[in-house]
Write an enzyme that holds these catalytic residues in place. Structure first.
Site, PDB file in Angstrom:
ATOM      1  N   HIS A 267      -8.522  25.291  86.136  1.00  9.66           N
ATOM      2  CA  HIS A 267      -9.524  25.932  85.270  1.00  9.66           C
ATOM      3  C   HIS A 267     -10.128  27.097  86.054  1.00  9.66           C
ATOM      4  O   HIS A 267      -9.446  28.076  86.338  1.00  9.66           O
ATOM      5  CB  HIS A 267     -10.546  24.855  84.861  1.00  9.66           C
ATOM      6  CG  HIS A 267     -11.512  25.254  83.791  1.00  9.66           C
ATOM      7  ND1 HIS A 267     -11.400  26.408  83.066  1.00  9.66           N
ATOM      8  CD2 HIS A 267     -12.642  24.642  83.325  1.00  9.66           C
ATOM      9  CE1 HIS A 267     -12.403  26.483  82.203  1.00  9.66           C
ATOM     10  NE2 HIS A 267     -13.168  25.423  82.342  1.00  9.66           N
ATOM     11  N   HIS A 306      -1.796  29.772  79.503  1.00 14.02           N
ATOM     12  CA  HIS A 306      -3.098  29.380  78.967  1.00 14.02           C
ATOM     13  C   HIS A 306      -2.873  28.400  77.834  1.00 14.02           C
ATOM     14  O   HIS A 306      -1.899  28.540  77.088  1.00 14.02           O
ATOM     15  CB  HIS A 306      -3.850  30.615  78.442  1.00 14.02           C
ATOM     16  CG  HIS A 306      -5.310  30.387  78.303  1.00 14.02           C
ATOM     17  ND1 HIS A 306      -5.855  29.795  77.194  1.00 14.02           N
ATOM     18  CD2 HIS A 306      -6.325  30.631  79.149  1.00 14.02           C
ATOM     19  CE1 HIS A 306      -7.153  29.699  77.371  1.00 14.02           C
ATOM     20  NE2 HIS A 306      -7.471  30.193  78.547  1.00 14.02           N
ATOM     21  N   ASP A 362      -7.652  35.171  85.195  1.00 11.80           N
ATOM     22  CA  ASP A 362      -7.762  34.993  86.647  1.00 11.80           C
ATOM     23  C   ASP A 362      -6.737  35.764  87.448  1.00 11.80           C
ATOM     24  O   ASP A 362      -6.829  35.827  88.667  1.00 11.80           O
ATOM     25  CB  ASP A 362      -7.622  33.494  86.984  1.00 11.80           C
ATOM     26  CG  ASP A 362      -8.835  32.724  86.541  1.00 11.80           C
ATOM     27  OD1 ASP A 362      -9.937  33.242  86.719  1.00 11.80           O
ATOM     28  OD2 ASP A 362      -8.672  31.623  85.994  1.00 11.80           O
TER      29      ASP A 362
HETATM   30  N1  ACO Z   1       3.804  28.653  86.000  1.00 12.16           N
HETATM   31  C1  ACO Z   1       4.995  28.097  85.676  1.00 12.16           C
HETATM   32  N2  ACO Z   1       5.231  27.394  84.574  1.00 12.16           N
HETATM   33  C2  ACO Z   1       4.210  27.192  83.749  1.00 12.16           C
HETATM   34  C3  ACO Z   1       2.912  27.722  84.003  1.00 12.16           C
HETATM   35  C4  ACO Z   1       2.735  28.473  85.168  1.00 12.16           C
HETATM   36  N3  ACO Z   1       1.558  29.006  85.453  1.00 12.16           N
HETATM   37  N4  ACO Z   1       2.089  27.377  82.999  1.00 12.16           N
HETATM   38  C5  ACO Z   1       2.815  26.652  82.149  1.00 12.16           C
HETATM   39  N5  ACO Z   1       4.095  26.533  82.603  1.00 12.16           N
HETATM   40  C6  ACO Z   1       5.226  25.890  81.913  1.00 12.16           C
HETATM   41  C7  ACO Z   1       5.155  24.372  82.019  1.00 12.16           C
HETATM   42  O1  ACO Z   1       5.873  23.907  83.126  1.00 12.16           O
HETATM   43  C8  ACO Z   1       5.755  23.959  80.713  1.00 12.16           C
HETATM   44  O2  ACO Z   1       7.151  24.123  80.811  1.00 12.16           O
HETATM   45  P1  ACO Z   1       8.117  23.029  80.099  1.00 12.16           P
HETATM   46  O3  ACO Z   1       7.775  23.076  78.644  1.00 12.16           O
HETATM   47  O4  ACO Z   1       9.488  23.506  80.416  1.00 12.16           O
HETATM   48  O5  ACO Z   1       7.787  21.717  80.736  1.00 12.16           O
HETATM   49  C9  ACO Z   1       5.286  25.020  79.717  1.00 12.16           C
HETATM   50  O6  ACO Z   1       5.087  26.205  80.517  1.00 12.16           O
HETATM   51  C10 ACO Z   1       4.000  24.652  78.995  1.00 12.16           C
HETATM   52  O7  ACO Z   1       2.997  24.404  79.976  1.00 12.16           O
HETATM   53  P2  ACO Z   1       1.874  23.306  79.877  1.00 12.16           P
HETATM   54  O8  ACO Z   1       1.524  22.857  81.252  1.00 12.16           O
HETATM   55  O9  ACO Z   1       2.262  22.261  78.875  1.00 12.16           O
HETATM   56  O10 ACO Z   1       0.705  24.156  79.262  1.00 12.16           O
HETATM   57  P3  ACO Z   1      -0.806  23.727  79.200  1.00 12.16           P
HETATM   58  O11 ACO Z   1      -1.349  24.360  77.972  1.00 12.16           O
HETATM   59  O12 ACO Z   1      -0.971  22.257  79.359  1.00 12.16           O
HETATM   60  O13 ACO Z   1      -1.412  24.389  80.518  1.00 12.16           O
HETATM   61  C11 ACO Z   1      -2.470  25.865  82.017  1.00 12.16           C
HETATM   62  C12 ACO Z   1      -2.162  25.543  80.541  1.00 12.16           C
HETATM   63  C13 ACO Z   1      -3.120  24.650  82.690  1.00 12.16           C
HETATM   64  C14 ACO Z   1      -3.442  27.028  82.072  1.00 12.16           C
HETATM   65  C15 ACO Z   1      -1.133  26.204  82.720  1.00 12.16           C
HETATM   66  O14 ACO Z   1      -0.529  27.319  82.098  1.00 12.16           O
HETATM   67  C16 ACO Z   1      -1.313  26.467  84.222  1.00 12.16           C
HETATM   68  O15 ACO Z   1      -1.293  25.528  85.007  1.00 12.16           O
HETATM   69  N6  ACO Z   1      -1.473  27.773  84.614  1.00 12.16           N
HETATM   70  C17 ACO Z   1      -1.726  28.098  85.998  1.00 12.16           C
HETATM   71  C18 ACO Z   1      -3.178  27.845  86.331  1.00 12.16           C
HETATM   72  C19 ACO Z   1      -4.093  28.901  85.728  1.00 12.16           C
HETATM   73  O16 ACO Z   1      -3.835  30.098  85.836  1.00 12.16           O
HETATM   74  N7  ACO Z   1      -5.187  28.429  85.127  1.00 12.16           N
HETATM   75  C20 ACO Z   1      -6.217  29.317  84.568  1.00 12.16           C
HETATM   76  C21 ACO Z   1      -6.306  29.142  83.098  1.00 12.16           C
HETATM   77  S1  ACO Z   1      -7.478  30.275  82.472  1.00 12.16           S
HETATM   78  C22 ACO Z   1      -8.961  29.544  82.770  1.00 12.16           C
HETATM   79  O17 ACO Z   1      -9.132  28.377  82.840  1.00 12.16           O
HETATM   80  C23 ACO Z   1     -10.053  30.429  83.025  1.00 12.16           C
END
Ligand code: ACO
Length: 427
Positions: A267, A306, A362
């Site tokens: 987050h 996201h 971010d």
């Molecule tokens: N890098 C690589 N792969 C990713 C990323 C990433 N940053 N984000 C999602 N994926 C992939 C997942 O592995 C998944 O792949 P799959 O379907 O083959 O298994 C798919 O994309 C969907 O991802 P989920 O994890 O199901 O998406 P979710 O909505 O649960 O997660 C989150 C969202 C937590 C923001 C995620 O994208 C992440 O971890 N990003 C990196 C951390 C980040 O930048 N967070 C800031 C968010 S903005 C904020 O809070 C202010």
């Protein structure tokens, strides 16, 4: 024809008609669907609340597919261009843009509540010098609750308003003191002649000079970053503020809970994680190997993806522009080239495109913060200051909503059935 959903329960052959309002069915209406009178009734299973609306809200709209973010109807781009953080905080909290006199008195009120009780500083002194700043913020908010016992009267709108002002006013003071504590520097008291962001810079950076003069470009950049981070509807930390606040916990402790949620690397800790990632990559030539690691699921590309935005995060676009203005003053951040190249490669790669993974807020904010001179562990604190306005708006809306009650989800129990206790020497 009325909007309804007809459901047939194949266990019993019975058919039910559920009302559809605002594109939702009420989960509680499913409770009527039972196999027999003993049955508790049907529930919905939704871990991580991926498809559950937990409230009605008129504060912030996100259209993740179109990349739209609006506060009370106003597009984020226009607010970032023309407004100030305190005006935006007023808008989020009270629903409308203030008139000139309302704005003046709001700014005056916030400015005159920036001082924090001296005894709170004693709490700060208890921390180790290298304690993470977010842990300190969480604790300081909890500490403030002990100074303002009347804030427990959360059902009294006058009391609510009083403590909303106090929290918005004191967040930069607490944050700046956490920073000075981290560096072992003496604490600087608020300067009421400066703007919200300018005073924050004063409390962070003033050294021997009798009066601190903030650089206007950095001051405005911080204010715009505050606007961009002020609210983001039902995210993890806002949901924490609402859930804890629903127990009629005071706003300081409700916001301590929200800050704790924001601290997590998925987050508000993501900007810190982005910087660490860019440093670890080290040079543009190392990017392809890093991307391969992400695709093999050994790593995550921090600052990408996201839960809601499945298009470019509109805040990321504004921040990218802002970064260039800040670098005019601070000099270019050497990690910028790695970030730009990483973004270019990722946006061209089917792994990221097919999953709709775009830069989020971010991805670039950390580069700006680092160029201004903040250590990475302070980044989530810079997020928490403005987000306090959003948390308070969400908390206030929750308390004013007659449909809300103490938050209490259900579970699907997967444990043992009843079994007798076995004394320890018989196990
Ligand atoms: N890098 C690589 N792969 C990713 C990323 C990433 N940053 N984000 C999602 N994926 C992939 C997942 O592995 C998944 O792949 P799959 O379907 O083959 O298994 C798919 O994309 C969907 O991802 P989920 O994890 O199901 O998406 P979710 O909505 O649960 O997660 C989150 C969202 C937590 C923001 C995620 O994208 C992440 O971890 N990003 C990196 C951390 C980040 O930048 N967070 C800031 C968010 S903005 C904020 O809070 C202010």
């Amino acid at each position: 024809m009325a909007d309804t959903l007809t459901v047939t329960d194949n266990r019993t052959g019975k058919t039910y008609e559920l009302a559809i309002n605002d594109g939702t069915v009420k989960a509680i209406d499913l409770r009527d669907i039972k196999v027999d009178e003993e049955d508790f009734g049907l529930m919905v299973y939704d871990p991580a609340f991926k498809n559950t609306a937990a409230c009605r809200s008129s504060i912030t709209l996100i259209d993740g597919d179109k990349g739209i973010l609006r506060y009370r109807g106003y597009p984020i781009e226009q607010l970032a261009e023309q407004s100030t953080f305190l005006e935006v905080a007023y808008l989020l909290l009270w629903g409308e843009l203030p008139s000139k006199s309302e704005l003046d008195s709001w700014v005056n009120e916030v400015t005159h509540h920036t001082y924090v009780h001296q005894y709170v500083l004693r709490g700060m002194e208890g921390f180790k010098w290298d304690a993470h700043a977010m842990g300190k913020v969480v604790s300081m908010l909890g500490t403030l609750s002990t100074f303002y016992g009347d804030s427990k009267k959360v059902r009294d709108p006058k009391v609510r308003r009083e403590h909303i002002v106090k929290i918005i006013a004191k967040m930069p003071t607490i944050a700046a003191w956490c920073y000075r504590h981290m560096l072992g520097r003496p604490y600087i008291y608020p300067d009421n002649e400066l703007s919200y962001a300018g005073n924050f810079m004063n409390m962070l950076f003033r050294m021997a000079e009798p009066r601190y003069k903030p650089d206007p470009i950095i001051e405005r950049a911080l204010d715009v970053l505050f606007i961009l981070h002020a609210d983001h509807e039902q995210n993890c930390s806002a949901s924490a503020a609402r859930a804890v606040g629903s127990a009629e916990t005071d706003p300081y402790c409700s916001l301590a809970a929200a800050s704790a949620a924001l601290y997590g690397p998925l987050h508000g800790g993501a900007n810190e994680a982005v910087l660490r990632m860019l440093r670890e990559i080290g040079s543009v030539s190392e990017i392809p190997a890093f991307i391969e690691g992400v695709k093999k699921r050994e790593r995550r590309l921090m600052g990408f993806g996201h839960r809601v935005y499945k298009n470019y995060d509109p805040r990321a676009r504004i921040i990218k522009g802002l970064a260039h203005q800040v670098f005019e003053v601070t000099g270019k951040n050497p990690l910028l080239d790695i970030a730009l190249e990483l973004e270019k490669i990722a946006l061209d790669d089917d792994f990221f495109v097919s999953r709709k993974l775009y830069p989020n807020v971010d991805f670039y904010s950390g580069l700006i913060y680092q160029s201004i001179g903040f250590p990475v562990e302070f980044f989530p604190v810079l997020f928490a200051i403005p987000r306090a306005a959003g948390w308070l708006a969400q908390w206030k809306e929750m308390l004013e909503d007659p449909e809300q009650k103490i938050a209490r989800p259900r579970q699907i129990y997967t444990g043992y059935d009843e079994r007798p206790y076995v004394p320890v020497d018989e196990r």
